[in-house]
Scaffold this motif. Structure first.
Motif, PDB file in Angstrom:
ATOM      1  N   ASP A  89      -8.678  -0.273  43.295  1.00 27.66           N
ATOM      2  CA  ASP A  89      -9.890   0.182  43.976  1.00 27.66           C
ATOM      3  C   ASP A  89     -10.075   1.687  43.818  1.00 27.66           C
ATOM      4  N   ARG A  90      -8.986   2.437  43.805  1.00 23.62           N
ATOM      5  CA  ARG A  90      -9.072   3.886  43.620  1.00 23.62           C
ATOM      6  C   ARG A  90      -9.627   4.194  42.227  1.00 23.62           C
ATOM      7  N   GLU A  91      -9.155   3.440  41.229  1.00 21.98           N
ATOM      8  CA  GLU A  91      -9.667   3.618  39.860  1.00 21.98           C
ATOM      9  C   GLU A  91     -11.163   3.294  39.824  1.00 21.98           C
ATOM     10  N   SER A  92     -11.559   2.204  40.468  1.00 22.69           N
ATOM     11  CA  SER A  92     -12.978   1.837  40.522  1.00 22.69           C
ATOM     12  C   SER A  92     -13.781   2.909  41.250  1.00 22.69           C
ATOM     13  N   PHE A  93     -13.235   3.431  42.327  1.00 24.52           N
ATOM     14  CA  PHE A  93     -13.890   4.504  43.077  1.00 24.52           C
ATOM     15  C   PHE A  93     -14.147   5.694  42.159  1.00 24.52           C
ATOM     16  N   ASP A  94     -13.119   6.103  41.397  1.00 26.45           N
ATOM     17  CA  ASP A  94     -13.278   7.240  40.490  1.00 26.45           C
ATOM     18  C   ASP A  94     -14.304   6.939  39.398  1.00 26.45           C
ATOM     19  N   GLN A  95     -14.308   5.713  38.901  1.00 25.05           N
ATOM     20  CA  GLN A  95     -15.279   5.339  37.875  1.00 25.05           C
ATOM     21  C   GLN A  95     -16.700   5.388  38.422  1.00 25.05           C
ATOM     22  N   ILE A  96     -16.890   4.905  39.636  1.00 21.61           N
ATOM     23  CA  ILE A  96     -18.214   4.941  40.257  1.00 21.61           C
ATOM     24  C   ILE A  96     -18.651   6.386  40.461  1.00 21.61           C
ATOM     25  N   ARG A  97     -17.747   7.212  40.967  1.00 20.14           N
ATOM     26  CA  ARG A  97     -18.078   8.628  41.178  1.00 20.14           C
ATOM     27  C   ARG A  97     -18.423   9.302  39.861  1.00 20.14           C
ATOM     28  N   LEU A 136     -12.226  11.632  29.981  1.00 18.13           N
ATOM     29  CA  LEU A 136     -12.761  11.018  31.193  1.00 18.13           C
ATOM     30  C   LEU A 136     -13.524   9.743  30.864  1.00 18.13           C
ATOM     31  N   ASP A 137     -14.232   9.720  29.742  1.00 18.13           N
ATOM     32  CA  ASP A 137     -14.923   8.501  29.316  1.00 18.13           C
ATOM     33  C   ASP A 137     -13.915   7.399  29.012  1.00 18.13           C
ATOM     34  N   ALA A 138     -12.784   7.773  28.434  1.00 21.68           N
ATOM     35  CA  ALA A 138     -11.754   6.779  28.147  1.00 21.68           C
ATOM     36  C   ALA A 138     -11.241   6.152  29.439  1.00 21.68           C
ATOM     37  N   VAL A 139     -11.154   6.956  30.481  1.00 23.48           N
ATOM     38  CA  VAL A 139     -10.691   6.445  31.770  1.00 23.48           C
ATOM     39  C   VAL A 139     -11.744   5.532  32.386  1.00 23.48           C
ATOM     40  N   SER A 140     -13.014   5.890  32.221  1.00 23.06           N
ATOM     41  CA  SER A 140     -14.066   5.143  32.913  1.00 23.06           C
ATOM     42  C   SER A 140     -14.470   3.867  32.192  1.00 23.06           C
ATOM     43  N   THR A 141     -14.014   3.642  30.958  1.00 24.23           N
ATOM     44  CA  THR A 141     -14.338   2.395  30.276  1.00 24.23           C
ATOM     45  C   THR A 141     -13.174   1.453  30.391  1.00 24.23           C
ATOM     46  N   GLY A 142     -13.444   0.217  30.740  1.00 27.95           N
ATOM     47  CA  GLY A 142     -12.387  -0.774  30.870  1.00 27.95           C
ATOM     48  C   GLY A 142     -11.748  -0.737  32.234  1.00 27.95           C
TER      49      GLY A 142
END
Length: 156
Positions: A89-97, A136-142
């Motif tokens: 959920d923390r990863e999803s939170f960061d991706q949403i932000r 950061l894009d690499a983190v937010s994809t997948g």
């Protein structure tokens, strides 16, 4: 419940007993609340004195100082909310932000900026920004910790 009733109504003795106990507890609660409030008033006066000292001795504007204090408190609360999330959920939170353009407020961005700037040793900011955005894009994809670890290793 049937035992608590008396004839067509409630047992007056038991009802009075319950009401008296609740009222006594409410009075005790109110007393404690007033004690707490009076202690808080003393602390609030001390805080006001520090604001006055900051203004008079060091010419720090009180309104700006209050705003900084409030902002720092809010940041701590937001960080606590984020930390209460599990890893996924923390990863999803960061991706949403990140998707909303709010990543500047997250620890991931702060880590990315400090690590990237330290590794580049003052290299041009355009190149640094491009590399940072790619990581950061690499983190937010997948999804998953593997993608997060891959993105973080690119930041380092």
């Amino acid at each position: 419940m049937a035992a608590a009733q008396h004839g067509n109504g409630f047992d007056p003795k038991r009802t009075k007993e319950c009401v008296d106990r609740i009222e006594a507890l409410a009075a005790k609660k109110q007393s404690l609340h007033m004690t707490y409030m009076s202690e808080c008033a003393v602390i609030n006066e001390d805080i006001g004195d520090v604001y006055e000292e900051a203004k008079n001795a060091w010419h720090i504007p009180k309104k700006a100082l209050r705003t900084v204090i409030k902002a720092r408190s809010t940041e701590r609360k937001l960080e606590e909310l984020r930390n209460d999330l599990d890893l996924v959920d923390r990863e999803s939170f960061d991706q949403i932000r990140h998707a909303l353009g709010d990543l500047a407020d997250t620890p991931l961005r702060a880590a990315a900026i400090s690590d990237s700037d330290a590794d580049k040793g003052g290299k041009g900011t355009r190149q640094t920004r491009k590399e940072r955005d790619a990581a950061l894009d690499a983190v937010s994809t997948g999804n998953g910790a593997e993608k997060l670890a891959t993105g973080l290793s690119k930041l380092n």
